[in-house]
Design a protein around this motif. Sequence first.
Motif, PDB file in Angstrom:
ATOM      1  N   ALA A  61      73.111  97.662  83.897  1.00  0.00           N
ATOM      2  CA  ALA A  61      72.719  96.549  83.026  1.00  0.00           C
ATOM      3  C   ALA A  61      72.581  96.940  81.555  1.00  0.00           C
ATOM      4  O   ALA A  61      73.129  96.258  80.672  1.00  0.00           O
ATOM      5  CB  ALA A  61      71.425  95.923  83.545  1.00  0.00           C
ATOM      6  N   PRO A  62      71.852  98.028  81.209  1.00  0.00           N
ATOM      7  CA  PRO A  62      71.706  98.351  79.785  1.00  0.00           C
ATOM      8  C   PRO A  62      72.991  98.857  79.128  1.00  0.00           C
ATOM      9  O   PRO A  62      73.063  98.922  77.894  1.00  0.00           O
ATOM     10  CB  PRO A  62      70.617  99.433  79.780  1.00  0.00           C
ATOM     11  N   MET A  63      73.996  99.187  79.934  1.00  0.00           N
ATOM     12  CA  MET A  63      75.237  99.711  79.352  1.00  0.00           C
ATOM     13  C   MET A  63      75.959  98.663  78.520  1.00  0.00           C
ATOM     14  O   MET A  63      76.651  98.991  77.555  1.00  0.00           O
ATOM     15  CB  MET A  63      76.164 100.212  80.458  1.00  0.00           C
ATOM     16  N   VAL A  64      75.806  97.382  78.893  1.00  0.00           N
ATOM     17  CA  VAL A  64      76.514  96.323  78.182  1.00  0.00           C
ATOM     18  C   VAL A  64      76.044  96.247  76.734  1.00  0.00           C
ATOM     19  O   VAL A  64      76.856  96.229  75.798  1.00  0.00           O
ATOM     20  CB  VAL A  64      76.319  94.974  78.891  1.00  0.00           C
ATOM     21  N   GLU A  65      74.731  96.217  76.547  1.00  0.00           N
ATOM     22  CA  GLU A  65      74.200  96.131  75.187  1.00  0.00           C
ATOM     23  C   GLU A  65      74.563  97.371  74.384  1.00  0.00           C
ATOM     24  O   GLU A  65      74.898  97.284  73.192  1.00  0.00           O
ATOM     25  CB  GLU A  65      72.675  95.954  75.237  1.00  0.00           C
ATOM     26  N   GLU A  66      74.504  98.536  75.019  1.00  0.00           N
ATOM     27  CA  GLU A  66      74.858  99.769  74.323  1.00  0.00           C
ATOM     28  C   GLU A  66      76.326  99.763  73.933  1.00  0.00           C
ATOM     29  O   GLU A  66      76.694 100.193  72.835  1.00  0.00           O
ATOM     30  CB  GLU A  66      74.549 100.970  75.221  1.00  0.00           C
ATOM     31  N   ALA A  67      77.179  99.256  74.828  1.00  0.00           N
ATOM     32  CA  ALA A  67      78.611  99.208  74.537  1.00  0.00           C
ATOM     33  C   ALA A  67      78.903  98.331  73.324  1.00  0.00           C
ATOM     34  O   ALA A  67      79.797  98.637  72.521  1.00  0.00           O
ATOM     35  CB  ALA A  67      79.372  98.702  75.758  1.00  0.00           C
ATOM     36  N   ARG A  68      78.145  97.247  73.197  1.00  0.00           N
ATOM     37  CA  ARG A  68      78.347  96.360  72.034  1.00  0.00           C
ATOM     38  C   ARG A  68      78.108  97.109  70.733  1.00  0.00           C
ATOM     39  O   ARG A  68      78.811  96.905  69.740  1.00  0.00           O
ATOM     40  CB  ARG A  68      77.406  95.155  72.122  1.00  0.00           C
ATOM     41  N   ALA A  69      77.096  97.982  70.734  1.00  0.00           N
ATOM     42  CA  ALA A  69      76.799  98.746  69.530  1.00  0.00           C
ATOM     43  C   ALA A  69      77.933  99.697  69.174  1.00  0.00           C
ATOM     44  O   ALA A  69      78.070 100.106  68.012  1.00  0.00           O
ATOM     45  CB  ALA A  69      75.502  99.534  69.724  1.00  0.00           C
ATOM     46  N   TYR A  70      78.732 100.036  70.168  1.00  0.00           N
ATOM     47  CA  TYR A  70      79.876 100.909  69.931  1.00  0.00           C
ATOM     48  C   TYR A  70      81.166 100.127  69.695  1.00  0.00           C
ATOM     49  O   TYR A  70      82.251 100.694  69.681  1.00  0.00           O
ATOM     50  CB  TYR A  70      80.058 101.863  71.122  1.00  0.00           C
ATOM     51  N   GLY A  71      81.028  98.808  69.513  1.00  0.00           N
ATOM     52  CA  GLY A  71      82.176  98.013  69.114  1.00  0.00           C
ATOM     53  C   GLY A  71      82.881  97.266  70.219  1.00  0.00           C
ATOM     54  O   GLY A  71      83.861  96.568  69.962  1.00  0.00           O
ATOM     55  N   MET A  74      81.539  92.686  74.994  1.00  0.00           N
ATOM     56  CA  MET A  74      81.225  92.601  76.414  1.00  0.00           C
ATOM     57  C   MET A  74      80.080  91.623  76.628  1.00  0.00           C
ATOM     58  O   MET A  74      79.198  91.488  75.777  1.00  0.00           O
ATOM     59  CB  MET A  74      80.824  93.979  76.974  1.00  0.00           C
ATOM     60  N   GLU A  75      80.089  90.963  77.773  1.00  0.00           N
ATOM     61  CA  GLU A  75      79.013  90.060  78.142  1.00  0.00           C
ATOM     62  C   GLU A  75      78.400  90.538  79.456  1.00  0.00           C
ATOM     63  O   GLU A  75      79.107  91.004  80.355  1.00  0.00           O
ATOM     64  CB  GLU A  75      79.529  88.631  78.313  1.00  0.00           C
ATOM     65  N   ALA A  76      77.085  90.423  79.537  1.00  0.00           N
ATOM     66  CA  ALA A  76      76.398  90.827  80.761  1.00  0.00           C
ATOM     67  C   ALA A  76      76.717  89.859  81.891  1.00  0.00           C
ATOM     68  O   ALA A  76      76.768  88.649  81.688  1.00  0.00           O
ATOM     69  CB  ALA A  76      74.891  90.856  80.521  1.00  0.00           C
ATOM     70  N   GLY A  77      76.977  90.409  83.061  1.00  0.00           N
ATOM     71  CA  GLY A  77      77.227  89.583  84.225  1.00  0.00           C
ATOM     72  C   GLY A  77      75.982  89.466  85.075  1.00  0.00           C
ATOM     73  O   GLY A  77      74.863  89.732  84.626  1.00  0.00           O
ATOM     74  N   THR A  78      76.144  89.068  86.300  1.00  0.00           N
ATOM     75  CA  THR A  78      75.025  88.953  87.234  1.00  0.00           C
ATOM     76  C   THR A  78      75.224  89.939  88.375  1.00  0.00           C
ATOM     77  O   THR A  78      76.363  90.248  88.765  1.00  0.00           O
ATOM     78  CB  THR A  78      74.914  87.530  87.800  1.00  0.00           C
ATOM     79  N   PHE A  79      74.132  90.409  88.904  1.00  0.00           N
ATOM     80  CA  PHE A  79      74.186  91.373  89.991  1.00  0.00           C
ATOM     81  C   PHE A  79      74.170  90.639  91.321  1.00  0.00           C
ATOM     82  O   PHE A  79      73.346  89.747  91.546  1.00  0.00           O
ATOM     83  CB  PHE A  79      72.989  92.324  89.909  1.00  0.00           C
ATOM     84  N   SER A  80      75.066  91.037  92.225  1.00  0.00           N
ATOM     85  CA  SER A  80      75.124  90.440  93.550  1.00  0.00           C
ATOM     86  C   SER A  80      74.570  91.432  94.570  1.00  0.00           C
ATOM     87  O   SER A  80      75.257  92.397  94.940  1.00  0.00           O
ATOM     88  CB  SER A  80      76.567  90.065  93.920  1.00  0.00           C
ATOM     89  N   TRP A  81      73.347  91.178  95.024  1.00  0.00           N
ATOM     90  CA  TRP A  81      72.759  92.030  96.054  1.00  0.00           C
ATOM     91  C   TRP A  81      73.583  91.942  97.344  1.00  0.00           C
ATOM     92  O   TRP A  81      73.784  92.950  98.026  1.00  0.00           O
ATOM     93  CB  TRP A  81      71.309  91.615  96.308  1.00  0.00           C
ATOM     94  N   GLU A  82      74.072  90.753  97.649  1.00  0.00           N
ATOM     95  CA  GLU A  82      74.839  90.563  98.877  1.00  0.00           C
ATOM     96  C   GLU A  82      76.083  91.455  98.885  1.00  0.00           C
ATOM     97  O   GLU A  82      76.386  92.129  99.875  1.00  0.00           O
ATOM     98  CB  GLU A  82      75.244  89.100  99.022  1.00  0.00           C
TER      99      GLU A  82
END
Length: 482
Positions: A61-71, A74-82
């Motif tokens: 999850a936190p990788m998305v926001e960090e990736a944005r800072a590197y240019g 990306m948009e965060a998706g949803t996690f599927s436990w199933e």
Amino acid sequence: MSFDFDLFVIGGGSGGVRAARVAAGDTGAKVGLAEMDRYGGTCVIRGCVPKKLMVFASSYAPMVEEARAYGWSMEAGTFSWEQFHGTLEQELDRLEGVYRKLLDGSGVQKFDARAVIKDAHTVELSTGESFTAKHILIATGGRPLRPELTNANLGLVSDDIFHLPELPKKILIVGGGYIACEFACILNGLGVEVTQFYRGAQILRGFDDEARGLIAEQMQGNGIDLQVGTDILELRHAAEDEIAGKSKAAGLGAPMNEASYGRIDNGPEGPLWVKCTNGTEAVFDHVFFATGRAPNTADMGLEEVGVTLGRNGAVQVDDYSQTSVPSIYAIGDATDRVNLTPVAIREGMAFVETVFKANPTPVDHDLIPSAVFTQPEMGTIGLTEEQAADQEPIEVYSTSFRPMQSAFAGSTGRVMMKLIVSKETRKVLGCHIVAPGAGEMIQLAGIAVKMGATKEDFDRTVAVHPTMSEEIVTMKSPTRTA
């Protein structure tokens, strides 16, 4: 006297399976093994392996926001436990199959049954079969404990967490050890609202104070509602008015209402109500007890045949894993020595060397590296600062900083590198790392510490730049002495 088996192993976890297949494969011993549950034991089926896969899942999850800072756009998706849970179950099935094949390939005779000991050389199975063996090895592992609390059976334990039909929206984790802290970080990373109670003053008791303090700070910074000096007084199913938000929820996150709890299958009466030692009340989808473990030795006939048990049911053994009954040995969590899977495997190997290869081999429990898979991780080997200072005069080399990768993205998270050094011998007595990938780092640092490396040995090693771990060899002046 002739026996049905040269060795009969009770328990199909990592230690028992290793001992059985090596004894059979390397020495030609006739070996039987009984397992009442799934092969692979705690680690493979309901411990390290599924937990680590959940750690991986929760870290994206936190990788998305960090990736944005590197240019990156990306948009965060949803996690599927199933989806994740289905793949997890497939992987555990595959690993159990590997364990079964390893035993088959070594010629070990498997029995899917519970075994009890009838005398020094006899085991009886739940199938009604009975066998004799020259040697019996107890490798039954451990089990999670619930606290002595009314309705504690309503709560989850670590064995249950992998089988949830869906993720809760709100969970209370009770405990402050590594299991409690790891699952607090995992569930928080998967989007669950996590509250954690620990009755002590600080989580991760027994680990280095500076390291556990940083982890507690980071956990809170990541959104976990960590409350120390707090415990549960009462636990029961929640009444409708409590679910609707009429409980006293001060200090326990947002008030309860239909939108803030996820009504999932937690028994016929739904979510759980708790009353806390700080006077507050709250409703959670689940309460998860991570309040200790005990050896799996009950009702096995051990004491009846003369095997000495400790107060918590641990099998008492000597340096060679031999019990008070000469023909019976025990390894792994059943002995409650160092409860780590690689240690159980080492104990199993030492047992085979001693008993089947005529090479008496004591088990080395000194300077064992280990990791706690919180976020960030902690890797540790040797003495804590507090333990070392009680033993002898020491120097402490410690640094805490924002690592390059996350600092560039604006993160305030910090890491820590720490060495404990003997003033007299200059040996590194302890190494403690709090950082992403600390488990990987401590494995390598552990080799040097195990070899008896001095601080000057570390200093002579050229740094790998730019890395977090280079700080281990670039700290030239002690932070403090004791």
